[in-house]
Design an enzyme around this catalytic site. Structure first.
Site, PDB file in Angstrom:
ATOM      1  N   HIS A  36       0.685   2.731   4.671  1.00 24.47           N
ATOM      2  CA  HIS A  36      -0.043   2.458   5.825  1.00 24.47           C
ATOM      3  C   HIS A  36       0.408   2.866   7.121  1.00 24.47           C
ATOM      4  O   HIS A  36       1.463   3.313   7.172  1.00 24.47           O
ATOM      5  CB  HIS A  36      -0.158   0.860   5.734  1.00 24.47           C
ATOM      6  CG  HIS A  36       1.121   0.079   6.028  1.00 24.47           C
ATOM      7  ND1 HIS A  36       1.871   0.116   7.253  1.00 24.47           N
ATOM      8  CD2 HIS A  36       2.041  -0.647   5.104  1.00 24.47           C
ATOM      9  CE1 HIS A  36       2.959  -0.744   7.107  1.00 24.47           C
ATOM     10  NE2 HIS A  36       3.046  -1.031   5.863  1.00 24.47           N
ATOM     11  N   SER A  71       6.702  -1.745   1.761  1.00 26.31           N
ATOM     12  CA  SER A  71       5.496  -0.944   1.839  1.00 26.31           C
ATOM     13  C   SER A  71       5.991   0.554   1.742  1.00 26.31           C
ATOM     14  O   SER A  71       6.875   1.046   2.451  1.00 26.31           O
ATOM     15  CB  SER A  71       4.867  -0.747   3.304  1.00 26.31           C
ATOM     16  OG  SER A  71       4.331  -2.426   3.338  1.00 26.31           O
ATOM     17  N   ASP A  95       8.430  -7.791 -13.008  1.00 25.46           N
ATOM     18  CA  ASP A  95       9.894  -7.762 -13.133  1.00 25.46           C
ATOM     19  C   ASP A  95      10.841  -8.998 -12.708  1.00 25.46           C
ATOM     20  O   ASP A  95      10.788  -9.120 -11.619  1.00 25.46           O
ATOM     21  CB  ASP A  95      10.485  -6.273 -12.630  1.00 25.46           C
ATOM     22  CG  ASP A  95      11.794  -5.948 -13.202  1.00 25.46           C
ATOM     23  OD1 ASP A  95      12.810  -6.785 -13.175  1.00 25.46           O
ATOM     24  OD2 ASP A  95      11.884  -4.994 -13.697  1.00 25.46           O
TER      25      ASP A  95
END
Length: 410
Positions: A227, A369, A354
Site C-alpha cells: 500500500h 504490510s 499459525d
C-alpha cells in the site's frame, strides 16, 4: 398516449447510449499484463474485442472478449458489431518474471516534491492582532507548495528563508492542488519575534517501517508494503521527490486485539542503506536495490509470480521478520479472491492460522504490510490490511499488480 410512448422510447434510447458511453470510457487506454494472462474486458451486447494476431496464443478458454497473448506490444481494437471502431487500447505484454520473496522489516524515508501543507493556524502579529494570511488564497491541506517567488522549494527551511527574505512583501506561491498546478499571492505577517509567517504548517519528509515484499534480480528492483504511504494529517498519498530504504532495528511489538491494531516499532537511525525509492503508489512503494547484502536473502530462491487464475482458496504462507532480520514462514488461509479487482489493494481476504504468529502478534499488525504471500511455490501477493475487529484476518494485494507497478516508473 403516443406522446407518452415516444417519450419513454426516447428515455430508453438515451439510457442505452449512456450505458454504452460509460462502458467505453471505463475501458482503459493502456494495459500492462503478463505473458499468458487473460485480458477480461467488460462489454455490452454487440461490442467486440480483437487483438493483433502476431501476439495471439491459442488458448482453450479463448473467446471474443478474452485473450491470452505472448510477450510484446499489442493493440486491442474495440468495435461495435465488428463494423464501427470505438476505441484502441495499447497493451504492454511482459514476459513471465521470477522474483525472490523477502519478508524483512525495513525503514522508509520519503522526501516530498516541494513541501506538503498539513495544517493552517492564525498568526499573532507584532500588533497582537490575529491574522489568517492564507485565507481566500485557495490553498488547502494536502496541497504541495513547489515555488515561492519563482524559487524552487524543497524543504521547510527553504520556505521559511524565502518568506523572510521578502520582508513582509506579498509572495507569489505556486502550489499543486489535486494534480493541478495553481498560483496565489500571500502577504506574510510579521510577528513579535521579528519573523514573517504565512500561517501554514508544512512537512517535507516522512519516515516509518514496513516489510520488503520482493526483489526482482533482472532489474535489481524491490517492492514493499503493498500500500502507499499517506500523510498522517491529510491522509493523502505523499507525492515524493526521492526516498531511501534502510535496514531497521525492531524495538518493540505491540500485540493486536479486537478494536486495537497492533504494531511493530523500529528505528531507522544509524542503519544501513538498502536502496533508493522512486515510486509511492496506492499499491506499494518501489525502488532500486543498491546494497543487496543488506537484505540478507538467498538469491537461489527465485519463484514465478502467480497469475490470478493460478491462485486458489485454501492454505498459503507468509514471510515476515519479527526478530531483527530473522525471516520465518507462517501459515495462513486465503478465504476470498477478487480476480477482477484492479482498483485497490484488497485483492484477497486472508486469515492467519499459525499459532506461533498469533502468539507473537495476535495476527496481522502494522509493520507487517508487505509480507509476501506464497502458495504452491509461487509468489501470490502481499499483506496490506488488518481487520480492526479481528486482527487474525485482513487483506492482501495480488503479486502481479505489485510487479507491474515496479515496471511502471513515474
Amino acid at each position: 398516449m403516443k406522446k407518452t410512448i415516444t417519450k419513454l422510447l426516447l428515455v430508453f434510447f438515451l439510457m442505452v447510449i449512456y450505458a454504452y458511453t460509460l462502458t467505453i470510457e471505463n475501458i482503459p487506454n493502456q494495459l500492462v499484463i503478463f505473458e499468458g494472462e487473460n485480458i477480461n474486458v467488460k462489454t455490452l451486447l454487440g461490442m467486440q474485442i480483437k487483438m493483433d494476431t502476431e501476439v495471439m496464443e491459442t488458448a482453450s478458454n479463448y473467446n471474443e472478449n478474452t485473450v491470452s497473448p505472448k510477450s510484446g506490444k499489442a493493440t486491442l481494437q474495440v468495435s461495435l458489431f465488428d463494423q464501427i471502431s470505438l476505441k484502441d487500447v495499447n497493451v504492454d505484454i511482459l514476459p513471465r518474471t521470477k522474483v525472490i520473496p523477502v519478508g524483512n522489516i525495513a525503514g522508509v524515508k520519503l522526501y516530498t516534491s516541494g513541501v506538503l501543507v498539513v495544517g493552517m493556524s492564525e498568526i499573532e502579529g507584532e500588533d497582537k492582532k490575529k491574522y489568517k494570511p492564507y485565507e481566500n488564497t485557495g490553498i488547502k491541506e494536502g496541497d504541495t507548495i513547489t515555488k515561492v517567488n519563482d524559487k524552487e522549494i524543497a524543504s521547510t527551511e527553504e520556505l521559511m528563508k524565502t518568506v523572510n527574505e521578502a520582508q513582509g512583501q506579498a509572495v507569489q506561491i505556486k502550489y499543486v492542488h489535486l494534480e493541478e498546478t495553481k498560483e496565489c499571492s500571500i502577504e506574510p505577517v510579521k510577528t513579535s519575534s521579528n519573523e514573517y509567517k504565512l500561517g501554514l504548517w508544512v512537512r517535507d519528509s516522512a519516515a516509518g517501517v514496513g516489510t520488503v515484499t520482493f526483489y526482482e534480480p533482472s532489474s535489481k528492483t524491490f517492492g514493499a508494503l503493498g500500500h502507499g504511504i499517506t500523510d498522517i494529517d491529510t491522509e493523502e498519498l505523499i507525492n515524493i521527490a526521492s526516498g531511501e530504504f534502510v535496514t531497521t532495528r525492531v524495538l518493540n511489538i505491540t500485540k493486536g486485539e479486537s478494536g486495537v491494531p497492533g504494531k511493530i516499532q523500529g528505528t531507522v537511525e544509524n542503519q544501513t542503506n538498502i536502496g533508493t525509492i522512486y515510486k509511492n503508489s496506492k499499491f506499494g512503494i518501489y525502488g532500486t536495490v543498491e546494497n543487496l547484502s543488506s537484505l540478507d536473502i538467498d538469491t537461489s530462491k527465485q519463484m514465478e509470480v502467480a497469475l490470478r487464475d493460478e491462485i486458489q482458496l485454501g492454505k498459503a504462507t507468509i514471510l515476515c521478520s519479527l526478530d531483527n532480520q530473522k525471516v520465518e514462514e507462517y501459515e495462513i488461509e486465503i478465504e476470498k479472491i477478487y480476480k477482477e479487482n484492479d482498483y485497490d489493494n484488497k485483492s484477497m481476504q486472508i486469515k492467519v492460522t499459525d499459532e506461533r504468529l498469533i502468539e507473537k502478534t495476535g495476527g496481522i499488525i502494522q509493520g507487517m504490510s508487505g509480507s509476501p504471500v506464497i502458495q504452491n511455490g509461487k509468489f501470490v501477493g502481499a499483506v496490506t490490511h488488518v481487520l480492526v475487529n479481528n486482527p487474525q484476518a485482513g487483506y492482501a494485494v495480488f503479486g502481479d499488480i505489485m510487479l507491474k507497478q515496479s515496471k511502471e516508473v513515474n
